[in-house]
Scaffold this active site. Structure first.
Site, PDB file in Angstrom:
ATOM      1  CD  GLU A 207      38.583 -22.076 174.538  1.00 43.56           C
ATOM      2  OE1 GLU A 207      38.207 -23.086 174.208  1.00 43.56           O
ATOM      3  OE2 GLU A 207      39.223 -21.325 173.895  1.00 43.56           O
TER       4      GLU A 207
ATOM      5  CE  LYS B   6      36.074 -25.609 172.331  1.00 43.84           C
ATOM      6  NZ  LYS B   6      37.284 -25.483 173.131  1.00 43.84           N
TER       7      LYS B   6
ATOM      8  CG  ASN C 181      43.686 -32.454 168.909  1.00 43.89           C
ATOM      9  OD1 ASN C 181      42.625 -32.716 168.511  1.00 43.89           O
ATOM     10  ND2 ASN C 181      44.383 -31.406 168.323  1.00 43.89           N
TER      11      ASN C 181
ATOM     12  CG  HIS D 111      34.335 -31.218 174.395  1.00 39.32           C
ATOM     13  ND1 HIS D 111      33.540 -31.044 173.141  1.00 39.32           N
ATOM     14  CD2 HIS D 111      35.145 -30.320 174.078  1.00 39.32           C
ATOM     15  CE1 HIS D 111      33.954 -30.173 172.244  1.00 39.32           C
ATOM     16  NE2 HIS D 111      35.095 -29.627 173.161  1.00 39.32           N
TER      17      HIS D 111
ATOM     18  CD  GLN E 224      41.832 -29.037 168.734  1.00 38.78           C
ATOM     19  OE1 GLN E 224      41.440 -28.753 167.833  1.00 38.78           O
ATOM     20  NE2 GLN E 224      41.818 -30.059 169.504  1.00 38.78           N
TER      21      GLN E 224
ATOM     22  CB  THR F  82      46.256 -27.809 167.061  1.00 37.53           C
ATOM     23  OG1 THR F  82      45.982 -29.223 166.816  1.00 37.53           O
ATOM     24  CG2 THR F  82      45.094 -26.956 166.543  1.00 37.53           C
TER      25      THR F  82
ATOM     26  N   PRO G 287      48.671 -30.638 183.997  1.00 40.13           N
ATOM     27  CG  PRO G 287      50.307 -30.204 185.510  1.00 40.13           C
ATOM     28  CD  PRO G 287      49.901 -31.043 184.483  1.00 40.13           C
TER      29      PRO G 287
HETATM   30  P1  IMP Z   1      48.467 -31.286 169.078  1.00 41.66           P
HETATM   31  O1  IMP Z   1      47.109 -30.584 168.520  1.00 41.66           O
HETATM   32  O2  IMP Z   1      48.360 -32.331 169.747  1.00 41.66           O
HETATM   33  O3  IMP Z   1      49.359 -31.361 167.766  1.00 41.66           O
HETATM   34  O4  IMP Z   1      49.154 -30.063 170.016  1.00 41.66           O
HETATM   35  C1  IMP Z   1      49.568 -28.733 169.750  1.00 41.66           C
HETATM   36  C2  IMP Z   1      49.211 -27.646 170.800  1.00 41.66           C
HETATM   37  O5  IMP Z   1      47.776 -27.776 170.913  1.00 41.66           O
HETATM   38  C3  IMP Z   1      49.723 -28.319 172.212  1.00 41.66           C
HETATM   39  O6  IMP Z   1      50.013 -27.263 173.017  1.00 41.66           O
HETATM   40  C4  IMP Z   1      48.541 -28.794 172.715  1.00 41.66           C
HETATM   41  O7  IMP Z   1      48.662 -28.934 174.039  1.00 41.66           O
HETATM   42  C5  IMP Z   1      47.184 -27.840 172.173  1.00 41.66           C
HETATM   43  N1  IMP Z   1      46.092 -28.570 172.063  1.00 41.66           N
HETATM   44  C6  IMP Z   1      45.602 -29.512 171.217  1.00 41.66           C
HETATM   45  N2  IMP Z   1      44.527 -29.823 171.730  1.00 41.66           N
HETATM   46  C7  IMP Z   1      44.015 -29.059 172.313  1.00 41.66           C
HETATM   47  C8  IMP Z   1      42.841 -28.933 173.330  1.00 41.66           C
HETATM   48  O8  IMP Z   1      41.964 -29.718 173.036  1.00 41.66           O
HETATM   49  N3  IMP Z   1      42.656 -28.178 174.373  1.00 41.66           N
HETATM   50  C9  IMP Z   1      43.712 -27.471 174.764  1.00 41.66           C
HETATM   51  N4  IMP Z   1      45.120 -27.535 174.210  1.00 41.66           N
HETATM   52  C10 IMP Z   1      45.104 -28.275 173.059  1.00 41.66           C
END
Ligand code: IMP
Length: 430
Positions: free
Chosen positions: A19, A21, A43, A46, A229, A244, A309
């Site tokens: 977003e 952040k 994951n 920023h 996230q 997540t 993307p």
């Molecule tokens: P994980 O957190 O790597 O297990 O991914 C699980 C889901 O969360 C996936 O769809 C990722 O693309 C999404 N995701 C995890 N971290 C972010 C983030 O910081 N921004 C956007 N999507 C995220």
């Protein structure tokens, strides 16, 4: 316990992450003393632009860019030490001061191990319904935390404990890796050697975060808890299973840091002026026309962590209202409003229909989300660029109308509007 001295605030994402952040946290961290991460891991990504220089953060709070701030990684964060050590070194090379005085790591943070990354890739590869994880080992690490075989920073810095906990884990994970997934064995000695070297670097940064934040609050310092996230990636309230593995909502600021929730008195929610999502999962307002490419290009909608993307769509007020309710948002931040410049008609989702009938209430069954249709209110866009506007009254009237509709629908004031990637591209209200 001294309850509230100054403002202790939580900032969270209200959509599917990304977003913007990072920029807002950087902006708000100017006025606070402590910045605390409480969930997720690398994951997250920023991006902060300062004087034309781009900084990308995955683990360390972006507040580290400012002098005299204490940045904290709470127990709720899963730490990949390889990434953390690399991030410390990279930031130091850019001239940023990082010492055990301004970076504190909770002894209780769980570590992402090489086998977590392997398992993330193997499990995702074997799934029919893929989640589209970032493959950073986040999910498997949280699994180990809950099944009580995780390795924490407090274990990493004790060679005997690291040896014995790692031994158990490698034994177990090798059965999984070899017998279930038919993949290559993990080497115990290689991990032990690599992780022992991280232990030496990270040990000085370890801290009793509970006492640290208790003292900070007692001494009238202000604390900003930064969420990673977004709400619809929350493991309980998001679009499960396409989420997540942590609680991304404001309430987790307390559990993920050991700071009492009664001493947190303000929740700031961040939403983009439109919606994006990376990875798989439902997305009712996703745009399938040329506008999607337009938003992606203009908004640089490519993952800061994976470069993927992002899927793009219109702002979904049904989801936004839900996020506001769950998090108890007091104040909204609207980001990337400039990306909508010069679009003739802008759609805002104000409801859903299913089989031709308007849905009452929130659609709880995520499995049906690909069949629900957004109901749009189409509003007039504005012409001209707003990137240099700093005074709310100087925004085109259509942009102010757009803001008002969001406020009316959610019942929460938008107090900050971001109109560009630069640090200073913000409009303050109230
Ligand atoms: P994980 O957190 O790597 O297990 O991914 C699980 C889901 O969360 C996936 O769809 C990722 O693309 C999404 N995701 C995890 N971290 C972010 C983030 O910081 N921004 C956007 N999507 C995220």
């Amino acid at each position: 316990m001294a309850k509230i001295n100054k403002k202790n605030q939580v900032i969270v994402g209200l959509q599917w992450g990304d977003e913007g952040k990072g920029k807002i946290i950087d902006y708000l961290s100017k006025g606070v003393d402590y910045i605390v991460r409480f969930q997720g891991g690398n994951n997250a990504g920023h991006t902060v632009v300062v004087d034309g220089e781009k900084f990308i953060f995955h683990l360390i709070p972006s507040g580290i860019l400012r002098k005299d701030k204490v940045c904290v990684i709470g127990n709720g964060v899963v730490v990949d030490p390889e990434v953390l050590v690399h991030e410390i070194e990279t930031l130091k090379k850019s001239g940023i001061t990082i010492t055990p005085k301004n970076l504190k790591l909770s002894y209780y943070s769980h570590l992402i191990m090489p086998y977590h990354k392997n398992l993330d890739i193997l499990r995702e590869g074997a799934r029919v319904n893929k989640i589209g994880t970032t493959k950073r080992g986040i999910g498997p690490c949280y699994v180990d935390k809950l099944t009580r075989c995780g390795i924490r920073l407090i274990d990493l810095i004790d060679p005997k404990r690291l040896y014995s906990k790692l031994k158990d884990n490698v034994l177990e994970k090798n059965v999984l890796v070899e017998k279930i997934f038919g993949s290559k064995k993990i080497s115990f000695s290689k991990i032990l050697e690599e992780y022992s070297s991280y232990a030496k670097i990270l040990k000085p940064f370890c801290e009793d975060v509970v006492e640290l934040l208790y003292q900070a609050n007692k001494n009238n310092k202000s604390i900003l808890f930064e969420g990673a996230q977004g709400t619809f990636l929350d493991v309980d309230f998001g679009t499960y299973p396409f989420v997540t593995s942590s609680n991304t909502i404001a309430q987790n600021a307390s559990v993920g840091s050991g700071f009492p929730f009664s001493a947190i008195n303000r929740v700031i929610g961040v939403t983009k002026a439109y919606t994006t999502r990376v990875g798989e999962g439902p997305f009712p307002t996703e745009i399938k026309t040329k506008y999607s490419d337009f938003l992606r290009e203009k908004g640089s909608e490519f993952g800061a962590t994976t470069g993927r993307p992002r899927r793009c769509g219109w702002l979904d007020l049904v989801l936004l209202r839900r996020s506001v309710i769950i998090n108890g948002v007091d104040s909204l931040v609207l980001t990337k409003l400039d990306v909508l410049d010069n679009i003739k008609d802008i759609d805002l989702c104000v409801g859903y229909s299913y089989k031709g009938k308007k849905i009452k209430g929130f659609p709880l069954d995520i499995d049906n989300w690909d069949k629900i249709k957004p109901l749009y209110k189409t509003v007039k866009g504005w012409s001209g660029d707003i990137e240099n506007v700093r005074d709310y009254k100087k925004l085109p009237s259509e942009a102010r109308d757009y803001i008002r509709i969001i406020e009316d629908y959610t019942g929460v004031p938008i107090e900050i509007v971001s109109v560009g990637s630069k640090r200073e591209a913000v409009i303050l209200r109230g």
